[in-house]
Design a protein around this motif. Structure first.
Motif: not given
Ligand code: G1P
Length: 294
Positions: A57, A62, A65-66, A69, A99, A101
């Motif tokens: 990335q 972000y 990733e969210d 989550d 995941i 990153s």
């Protein structure tokens, strides 16, 4: 022999072809109907047996990733309102895969982006999926990455997907020079990044699906900037092909290039026509406007 449990997905680009939307939304999060296009690529990898997804990335991504989550407030609301079907659409995502990153700190090219994953991948073979390319396969058939993994497992050799393109299209792709092993299986002798038609070794293009032995990192480490001043994955692949061996297979599946506007819209139409909730209405609408346009 090691099986493929890790996949690398580069998602560091700015997505300039989709400005202004990509000013704040990563292009990997643009929807195909109701799912971000990145999720289709991750599903393809998971179907092939992948457990760890290494996302390369850049800054400001972000929301990816969210997405993988927990979303406490939303899940709590849906639960309280007994909207279980909607809850099921999101709840599984947090455990769907691991995941991981990794930041690509400078945009030096695809080869550099892939090399950024070497600390995480280590000595394991891995799949590489370029998420601009979406590969549709029917639920009952192996995903394109799964087709590569099956070939890798059988022949113990790094394996990439290939497809024949028109002669005037070769300058959009990495193109392979091949020896034919059988009708759908080739030995790769050389790889050229985006050649002019007159210099192209063949019309067999690389549509962004690869299974590599970890040795690819040794070659990428020493790869100098090539075409367009970028560290090219294909230059590392030349070394891999010549020193360790590399094969290419044709694949079963429908490919979409969602990295450009037309391909993205085409993918959206086709996925809408497959979507149980809306497919009949979408079909009726397309038939209606086709009539009006003709
Ligand atoms: C990249 C690769 C190229 C490959 C293509 C597939 O190019 O460098 O070898 O054929 O992806 O999409 P890009 O399209 O990122 O310029």
């Amino acid at each position: 022999m090691k099986t493929i449990k890790k996949a690398v997905i580069p998602a560091a680009g700015f997505g300039t072809r989709f400005l202004p939307i990509t000013k704040t939304i990563p292009k990997e999060m643009l929807p195909l109907v109701d799912k971000p296009n990145l999720l289709y690529t991750i599903e393809e990898a998971v179907k092939a047996g992948v457990e760890d997804i290494v996302l390369i990335q850049g800054r400001g991504k972000y929301s990816i990733e969210d997405f993988f989550d927990v979303s406490y407030e939303l899940e709590d609301q849906l639960l309280k309102k007994n909207k279980i079907e909607l809850l099921d659409r999101i709840k599984y995502l947090k455990d769907y895969c691991n995941i991981i990153s990794v930041r690509q700190k400078e945009a030096l090219g695809l080869g550099h982006a892939v090399y950024s994953a070497h600390h995480v991948v280590g000595k394991d073979p891995f799949a590489l999926l370029l998420p601009d390319e979406i590969m549709y396969t029917a639920p009952s058939t192996p995903s394109v990455t799964e087709q590569l993994v099956l070939h890798y497992n059988e022949h113990s050799v790094s394996t990439v997907a290939t497809m024949k393109v028109e002669a005037n299209e070769v300058s959009k792709y990495g193109i392979i020079d091949i020896d034919v092993l059988d009708s759908h299986r080739f030995k790769v002798k050389d790889v050229v990044e985006k050649p002019e038609p007159e210099n192209s070794p063949s019309q067999y293009a690389l549509p962004g699906r690869y299974v590599f032995a970890s040795e690819i990192f040794d070659y990428l480490k020493n790869t100098k900037p090539g075409k367009n001043g970028e560290i090219q994955l294909t230059d590392g692949m030349v070394q891999l092909a010549q020193k360790e061996g590399l094969e290419a297979i044709t694949f079963k599946g429908q490919r979409y290039d969602t990295g450009n506007k037309l391909g993205y819209i085409q993918a959206n139409i086709d996925y809408a026509l497959r979507h149980p909730e809306i497919k009949e209405d979408v079909k009726a609408y397309i038939l209606k406007i086709a009539k009006e346009l003709s």
